[in-house]
Scaffold this motif. Structure first.
Motif, mmCIF file in Angstrom:
data_model
loop_
_atom_site.group_PDB
_atom_site.id
_atom_site.type_symbol
_atom_site.label_atom_id
_atom_site.label_comp_id
_atom_site.label_asym_id
_atom_site.label_seq_id
_atom_site.Cartn_x
_atom_site.Cartn_y
_atom_site.Cartn_z
ATOM 1 N N SER A 204 0.857 -1.181 0.000
ATOM 2 C CA SER A 204 0.000 0.000 0.000
ATOM 3 C C SER A 204 0.893 1.231 0.000
ATOM 4 O O SER A 204 1.985 1.215 0.574
ATOM 5 N N GLY A 205 0.411 2.311 -0.638
ATOM 6 C CA GLY A 205 1.214 3.518 -0.652
ATOM 7 C C GLY A 205 0.535 4.648 -1.392
ATOM 8 O O GLY A 205 -0.659 4.588 -1.713
ATOM 9 N N LYS B 298 7.558 5.534 -0.985
ATOM 10 C CA LYS B 298 6.216 5.822 -0.477
ATOM 11 C C LYS B 298 5.344 4.574 -0.502
ATOM 12 O O LYS B 298 4.139 4.635 -0.704
ATOM 13 N N LEU B 299 5.979 3.433 -0.243
ATOM 14 C CA LEU B 299 5.299 2.147 -0.319
ATOM 15 C C LEU B 299 5.659 1.322 0.908
ATOM 16 O O LEU B 299 6.802 1.351 1.379
ATOM 17 N N GLY C 224 -6.579 10.368 4.574
ATOM 18 C CA GLY C 224 -6.720 11.277 5.711
ATOM 19 C C GLY C 224 -5.837 10.928 6.889
ATOM 20 O O GLY C 224 -5.449 11.803 7.673
ATOM 21 N N GLY C 225 -5.481 9.656 7.021
ATOM 22 C CA GLY C 225 -4.697 9.214 8.169
ATOM 23 C C GLY C 225 -3.343 9.899 8.314
ATOM 24 O O GLY C 225 -3.013 10.399 9.401
ATOM 25 N N PRO C 226 -2.527 9.936 7.261
ATOM 26 C CA PRO C 226 -1.218 10.584 7.392
ATOM 27 C C PRO C 226 -1.315 12.059 7.767
ATOM 28 O O PRO C 226 -0.492 12.567 8.530
ATOM 29 N N THR C 227 -2.323 12.758 7.248
ATOM 30 C CA THR C 227 -2.502 14.169 7.590
ATOM 31 C C THR C 227 -2.846 14.329 9.061
ATOM 32 O O THR C 227 -2.255 15.155 9.777
ATOM 33 N N ALA D 158 6.628 6.771 4.518
ATOM 34 C CA ALA D 158 6.372 5.344 4.696
ATOM 35 C C ALA D 158 6.250 4.994 6.181
ATOM 36 O O ALA D 158 5.458 4.125 6.558
ATOM 37 N N GLU D 159 7.013 5.676 7.018
ATOM 38 C CA GLU D 159 6.949 5.406 8.459
ATOM 39 C C GLU D 159 5.539 5.644 8.991
ATOM 40 O O GLU D 159 5.007 4.852 9.780
#
Length: 315
Positions: free
Chosen positions: A98-99, A118-119, A137-140, A267-268
């Motif tokens: 996923s990425g 980014k994977l 939305g999660g990374p933001t 990615a982290e």
């Protein structure tokens, strides 16, 4: 391959399903057969060339002045590796991943090219639809709450616009970080936000966020209707205002206890979010899971302003 393509800017019906050549991965890229992708507010803005005030020229230069430079939208993908570039390490054909593609887009298609940076490998406990949902939305939400506002146990967090892709993640992540959460949303979404962990839900039709009398350690505005002045009035001493949605002027003026700007795609962070989904800490809210053939309907839901969580398409 089949892809959702638009050759001009405009309403949802400018997007059509077409047969187009499959992309080829570069040396540091991975070709992924897409099992699920998200149709986001960002996709809708780019499709319609409807950008926040001050960003129109910049965005047109990035995405195409008169017509789209990249005809295929979609910045999130979850699927299976089909091919890897010569300098890619850590990924092999057949891996489940996923990425995101960032400004490169291209994920509303059967095949997409993603940077290996980014994977991440997708946990088996997480479905492709869940992965695609959480990685918009999660990374933001994670970046602004954990890395910018530094939310601590016992703090109070106000999430304005709590039912969208960022908001549904923000409510849960703030609770995970130990905060007491007030969610501002419509009455129709009150039960959902309570289920996601909100301590208090405010109906914006009765009490707009700007009219609240309480003070909060962190105010996260996902709507763009607070602004710097109204948002600051809601802050406790040493509080932080985060403008997730801001025009160019607000972004340039953001300093001190006001934060704005894009969230990085790391990615982290993807791995952290997917692990939280896998262990049940984070619930992915997907309002609709549609076939790629229903792409126009997906864009219409986003344009309605009543999207709850995420809209997922399966190529």
């Amino acid at each position: 391959m089949k892809a959702a393509v638009r050759r001009s800017y405009g309403a949802p019906d400018v997007v059509r399903i077409e047969e187009v050549p499959a992309p080829t991965p570069g040396a540091t890229q991975v070709l992924v057969r897409v099992h699920a992708s998200a149709v986001t507010a960002a996709d809708a803005r780019i499709r319609a060339a409807d950008f926040p005030r001050g960003y129109a020229l910049i965005a047109r230069l990035l995405f195409g002045l008169r017509r789209p430079r990249q005809p295929i939208l979609g910045g999130v993908a979850s699927g299976v590796v089909e091919a890897v570039g010569a300098r890619v390490e850590g990924f092999e054909v057949g891996d489940v991943v996923s990425g995101t593609t960032g400004l490169g887009l291209g994920c509303h298609a059967e095949l997409a090219v993603l940077s290996a940076k980014k994977l991440v490998h997708k946990p088996a406990e997480v479905s492709h639809e869940q992965a695609a949902g959480v990685l918009f939305g999660g990374p933001t939400a994670l970046h602004f709450l954990r890395d910018v506002a530094h939310v601590q146990p016992g703090q109070t967090v106000l999430v304005n616009g709590a039912s969208g892709a960022v908001g549904t993640n923000a409510v849960q992540l703030a609770k995970h970080l130990g905060a007491e959460v007030t969610a501002v949303t419509s009455a129709a979404n009150a039960v959902l936000l309570k289920q996601l962990g909100a301590d208090r839900v405010v109906d914006y039709a009765l009490t707009p966020a700007a009219d609240l009398t309480e003070r909060f350690d962190v105010v996260l505005d996902n709507v763009g209707n607070l602004g710097r002045d109204d948002g600051r009035r809601l802050l406790a001493r040493d509080g932080v205002l985060v403008l997730v949605v801001a025009d160019l002027g607000e972004t340039l003026r953001a300093h001190g206890n006001v934060k704005a700007g894009p969230a990085p795609e790391r990615a982290e962070s993807f791995g952290t979010l997917l692990d939280l989904v896998a262990d049940g800490t984070l619930t992915v809210v997907n309002q609709h899971v549609l076939d790629l053939a229903d792409i126009v309907q997906a864009h219409e839901v986003v344009d309605s302003g009543r999207k709850v969580g995420n809209i997922i398409v399966r190529p």
